[in-house]
Design a protein around this motif. Structure first.
Motif, PDB file in Angstrom:
ATOM      1  N   VAL A 176       4.693  69.924  40.642  1.00 41.56           N
ATOM      2  CA  VAL A 176       4.384  69.357  41.958  1.00 41.56           C
ATOM      3  C   VAL A 176       3.026  69.805  42.492  1.00 41.56           C
ATOM      4  N   ALA A 177       2.361  70.708  41.791  1.00 35.26           N
ATOM      5  CA  ALA A 177       1.079  71.230  42.266  1.00 35.26           C
ATOM      6  C   ALA A 177       0.030  70.149  42.516  1.00 35.26           C
ATOM      7  N   PRO A 178      -0.064  69.092  41.690  1.00 29.57           N
ATOM      8  CA  PRO A 178      -1.073  68.064  41.978  1.00 29.57           C
ATOM      9  C   PRO A 178      -0.908  67.395  43.338  1.00 29.57           C
ATOM     10  N   ARG A 179       0.296  67.480  43.923  1.00 22.41           N
ATOM     11  CA  ARG A 179       0.527  66.919  45.256  1.00 22.41           C
ATOM     12  C   ARG A 179       0.328  67.965  46.357  1.00 22.41           C
ATOM     13  N   GLY A 180      -0.095  69.149  45.987  1.00 22.14           N
ATOM     14  CA  GLY A 180      -0.296  70.204  46.969  1.00 22.14           C
ATOM     15  C   GLY A 180       0.989  70.848  47.439  1.00 22.14           C
ATOM     16  N   ILE A 181       2.099  70.585  46.739  1.00 19.71           N
ATOM     17  CA  ILE A 181       3.399  71.152  47.110  1.00 19.71           C
ATOM     18  C   ILE A 181       3.568  72.505  46.416  1.00 19.71           C
ATOM     19  N   SER A 182       4.021  73.495  47.145  1.00 21.80           N
ATOM     20  CA  SER A 182       4.329  74.793  46.549  1.00 21.80           C
ATOM     21  C   SER A 182       5.829  74.909  46.328  1.00 21.80           C
ATOM     22  N   ALA A 183       6.223  75.713  45.354  1.00 23.03           N
ATOM     23  CA  ALA A 183       7.635  75.972  45.073  1.00 23.03           C
ATOM     24  C   ALA A 183       7.790  77.446  44.745  1.00 23.03           C
ATOM     25  N   ASN A 184       8.643  78.111  45.490  1.00 22.78           N
ATOM     26  CA  ASN A 184       8.874  79.541  45.301  1.00 22.78           C
ATOM     27  C   ASN A 184      10.358  79.857  45.366  1.00 22.78           C
ATOM     28  N   VAL A 185      10.694  81.050  44.895  1.00 20.00           N
ATOM     29  CA  VAL A 185      12.064  81.560  44.960  1.00 20.00           C
ATOM     30  C   VAL A 185      12.092  82.772  45.888  1.00 20.00           C
ATOM     31  N   ILE A 186      13.050  82.789  46.797  1.00 17.95           N
ATOM     32  CA  ILE A 186      13.345  84.005  47.544  1.00 17.95           C
ATOM     33  C   ILE A 186      14.619  84.595  46.948  1.00 17.95           C
ATOM     34  N   ALA A 187      14.509  85.800  46.403  1.00 15.73           N
ATOM     35  CA  ALA A 187      15.644  86.492  45.805  1.00 15.73           C
ATOM     36  C   ALA A 187      16.234  87.429  46.844  1.00 15.73           C
ATOM     37  N   ILE A 188      17.470  87.170  47.222  1.00 14.32           N
ATOM     38  CA  ILE A 188      18.096  87.856  48.350  1.00 14.32           C
ATOM     39  C   ILE A 188      18.890  89.063  47.865  1.00 14.32           C
ATOM     40  N   GLY A 189      18.665  90.197  48.503  1.00 11.97           N
ATOM     41  CA  GLY A 189      19.472  91.376  48.232  1.00 11.97           C
ATOM     42  C   GLY A 189      20.759  91.349  49.032  1.00 11.97           C
TER      43      GLY A 189
END
Length: 252
Positions: A176-189
């Motif tokens: 999705v980077a070419p559309r300027g969209i970021s994707a991340n994971v939040i790992a919850i404790g």
């Protein structure tokens, strides 16, 4: 123009906390819930609207991949009718369950359930919703500290599936980077919610596990919600394909 976030599993626990925190930050909301949680989601909607934000709710069972086309259609209709838009800005794949068992006691049914809820559902729901996410939007998937440490050793299926989510998120970020969209994971404790039967709401259990964190306590929903708000509303668009652990320094 207000930003719009879609949060799955927003009727209680962390999903509810994300909804309220984002509303306080000026974000409008599309919330999902399973049909048995109708009263709970109405309460969340009332709270969000009380904060001056626009919100709507759509039922969704993330295990039912065959329903995703119809769900995407409902999202498209809601965007047009409520906001006069054809896209939303933030996707939070939050819905989940927390079954635990030793490897020796793990059943095929348990693995199938964890796979359906935590990997297959978010994977194909994201696929269906990508055309509706605005360019420069942001996607957050959720993992767990249990993909890094083993805890009490009864979450092998859950931790492994969340590890798969982390790998999926890196591939997603690249696509999705070419559309300027970021994707991340939040790992919850470890966090005090109803998740996994509400075990961490027990004061003695919370104190025992909290002693294993650098901060000396288990998390609260607002702790995780703060990270979500920062990632979505802050100047963090350059951060992508990352695993961000919010655990208070658990088992470091």
């Amino acid at each position: 123009m207000s930003k719009i976030a879609l949060i799955t599993g927003a009727n209680r626990g962390l999903g509810r906390a994300y909804a309220l925190a984002l509303a306080e930050a000026g974000v409008d909301l599309i919330l999902t819930y399973r049909t048995h949680a109708k009263d709970a989601i109405e309460d969340v909607l009332a709270s969000v609207r009380g904060l001056g934000r626009t919100a709507t709710a759509i039922p969704l069972d993330t295990r039912e991949v065959s329903s995703f086309d119809a769900f995407a259609g409902e999202v498209r209709d809601a965007l047009r009718e409520t906001w006069g838009r054809d896209s939303f800005d933030f996707l939070l794949n939050n819905a989940g369950t927390g079954p635990g068992a030793t490897i020796a006691d793990t059943t095929v049914e348990l693995v199938d359930e964890v796979f359906a809820v935590h990997f297959r559902g978010p994977f194909f729901l994201t696929q269906k919703l990508l055309p509706l996410i605005a360019d420069e939007g942001r996607i957050i998937n959720f993992s767990t500290g249990l993909s890094r440490f083993t805890g009490d050793g009864i979450y092998s299926a859950y931790g492994a599936m969340k590890g798969a989510v982390e790998v999926f998120t890196r591939y997603l970020a690249k696509e999705v980077a070419p559309r300027g969209i970021s994707a991340n994971v939040i790992a919850i404790g470890a966090t005090a919610t109803e998740f996994g039967g509400g075990l961490l709401l027990d004061e003695q259990v919370g104190a025992h596990i909290g002693a294993q964190t650098a901060r000396g306590r288990i998390g609260r929903p607002d702790d995780i919600a703060g990270v979500v708000v920062a990632m979505l509303t802050g100047d963090t668009g350059w951060v992508t394909a990352q695993r961000i652990e919010a655990s208070g320094g658990m088992l470091i």
